[in-house]
Design an enzyme around this catalytic site. Structure first.
Site, PDB file in Angstrom:
ATOM      1  CG  HIS A 131      -2.081   0.800   1.087  1.00  0.00           C
ATOM      2  ND1 HIS A 131      -1.981   2.252   1.013  1.00  0.00           N
ATOM      3  CD2 HIS A 131      -3.329   0.577   0.742  1.00  0.00           C
ATOM      4  CE1 HIS A 131      -3.214   2.790   0.844  1.00  0.00           C
ATOM      5  NE2 HIS A 131      -4.230   1.721   0.774  1.00  0.00           N
ATOM      6  CG  HIS A 132       1.636   5.296  -2.823  1.00  0.00           C
ATOM      7  ND1 HIS A 132       2.845   5.626  -2.109  1.00  0.00           N
ATOM      8  CD2 HIS A 132       1.350   5.794  -3.982  1.00  0.00           C
ATOM      9  CE1 HIS A 132       3.329   6.356  -2.952  1.00  0.00           C
ATOM     10  NE2 HIS A 132       2.670   6.304  -4.148  1.00  0.00           N
ATOM     11  CB  CYS A 133      -0.485   4.444   3.689  1.00  0.00           C
ATOM     12  SG  CYS A 133      -0.792   2.769   4.229  1.00  0.00           S
ATOM     13  CG  ASN A 299       4.382   7.657   1.033  1.00  0.00           C
ATOM     14  OD1 ASN A 299       4.557   7.452  -0.115  1.00  0.00           O
ATOM     15  ND2 ASN A 299       3.879   7.016   1.741  1.00  0.00           N
TER      16      ASN A 299
END
Length: 450
Positions: A131-133, A299
């Protein structure tokens, strides 16, 4: 805040899954499945996010956090499938699209590994989905590398701008010296530098805001998406890309974006559309990760929004315009401006930020039509249980009314483009991939004639 924003954006649109991924094509024969599960289970223990799950607070009283999963079971995360015959790219890409369109289970650590057998020449593949989170492109690449035999080795990420910056901190500039006149001079220079950087970021943020709010040319590349996805990939030799860089005095990213520009132009023309000068406003993520934070899993990205020149038919002029516009975007403060906006959002109460993200991601937008993100990969060849990894194909998500997204990765002597597209509105995704390969070959051919 940036990590949590990917969760909020996913929650705002039931048609999107904001997971990123990569397919590793590996030489055969495939290992015994239980052996692979055991190896990945052991290696996952060294990556905290692989054994942690989300912890959220009611009513958005605080940002989500990570807690150890007391019931972590590797069998929940490693899956085994086989392609139908003949197992070629069409079957592989169809399988990739199907896997990536499914959302990850938030009750468990937000990642999966799919072992895919049945590829030609006895090869097999692994698809890692995260997941990008959890992580941006560079952090994801580091996580994937740790699942290989040799772990995270040297990567091309050291070449990026943020990794090479070694600006002194204000505290170091304010270190007392014997000469008070010199010390006061350092204070003045530090203050001027900080003020200049702040002004630069404000100008960049204003420019980004104006571009996001502008109504650019209508395009079939922008609009609502369905739940289903298509996937395709383009592969070129890294040496060819570097040759073009040397001959035209441009960057690798310039060449990649010029090839993407050319292919999008061909796609729009084939759809009967006129590729105008404002038809391809492109979201280009920019890493803000310094070299000493490569192992930090989060991120750290900003963004630029250049217009790619799909209105220009000449490939050399396309490359020159791309280079000029990216240089201007870097100098305009867009990168710093987007980073400042993210930092400012992080200082707001989380409930307010979460509400704002949900609102903004629900609104239709027509100013941005494409995503193009470049992820530096491993410099050396990787191995999985003693087998060579032949290719690495990146998989970007799509959201925010972007019907196609392109991720790029450099790996050893190869450069690959992975394309995710909405199933209904982009049936020509394979043509987009072939167009990228043709554009790189065209630029290389022009080089040889110069």
């Amino acid at each position: 805040m940036l990590d949590a924003s990917f969760l909020e954006a996913e929650d705002s649109d039931p048609h999107v899954s904001l997971a990123v991924g990569a397919v590793s094509i590996i030489e055969g024969p495939a290992p015994v499945y239980s052996e692979l599960v055991s190896a990945f289970g052991e290696r996952a223990q060294s990556i905290p996010r692989c054994t942690q799950k989300l912890h959220t607070l009611p009513f958005d009283l605080g940002a989500p956090g990570w807690v150890d999963d007391p019931h972590f079971d590797i069998s929940h995360h490693v899956h085994h499938v086989a392609l139908p015959e003949p197992g070629d790219d069409a079957e592989l890409f169809s399988m990739v699209a199907y896997i990536m369109e499914q959302r990850l289970d938030r009750e468990r650590p937000l990642w999966e590994c799919w072992v895919i057998e049945g590829l030609p020449e006895g090869r097999w593949a692994t698809l890692i989905k995260i997941h990008h989170c959890i992580a941006d492109g560079i952090a994801t690449a580091q996580m994937l590398a740790k699942l290989s035999d040799d772990g995270a080795g040297e990567t091309f990420a050291g070449n990026i701008r943020a990794a090479q910056q070694t600006a002194p901190s204000i505290l170091s500039l304010l270190r007392p010296r014997l000469n008070p006149v010199s010390w006061m001079g350092d204070v003045w220079r530090a203050t001027v530098a900080a003020t200049s950087a702040a002004e630069h970021a404000v100008v960049g943020a204003a420019e980004l805001t104006a571009r996001v709010l502008s109504a650019d040319q209508d395009s079939s590349l922008n609009g609502p998406v369905t739940r289903m996805r298509r996937y395709s990939a383009a592969l070129v030799d890294l040496s060819v890309m570097k040759e073009v860089c040397r001959d035209f005095d441009v960057t690798l990213n310039d060449v990649a974006l010029a090839a993407i520009t050319s292919s999008y132009r061909t796609m729009l023309l084939s759809r009967g559309e006129s590729p105008g000068s404002h038809a391809l406003r492109t979201l280009v993520p920019v890493s803000m990760r310094s070299a000493d934070h490569f192992d930090v899993t989060d991120n750290r990205v900003s963004a630029m929004l250049p217009l790619l020149p799909v209105d220009e038919p000449d490939p050399v002029k396309q490359l020159e315009i791309v280079h000029r516009r990216l240089t201007e975007a870097k100098g305009s403060g867009q990168r710093e401006g987007a980073g400042a906006v993210v930092a400012a959002a992080g200082n707001l109460p989380f409930a307010l930020s979460a509400w704002a993200i949900r609102l903004l991601t629900r609104l239709p937008q027509k100013s941005v039509t494409a995503l193009a993100t470049n992820v530096p990969g491993p410099r050396g060849r990787q191995r999985v249980l003693g087998r060579d990894v032949v290719e690495i194909l990146p998989i970007p998500p799509i959201a925010l009314h972007l019907r196609t997204g392109i991720a790029m990765v450099s790996y050893a002597d190869r450069f690959s483009f992975g394309i995710t597209a909405d199933f209904d509105s982009a049936p020509d995704v394979d043509a987009l991939a072939r167009g990228i390969e043709d554009a790189v070959r065209c630029l290389a051919k022009v080089n040889r004639k110069r």
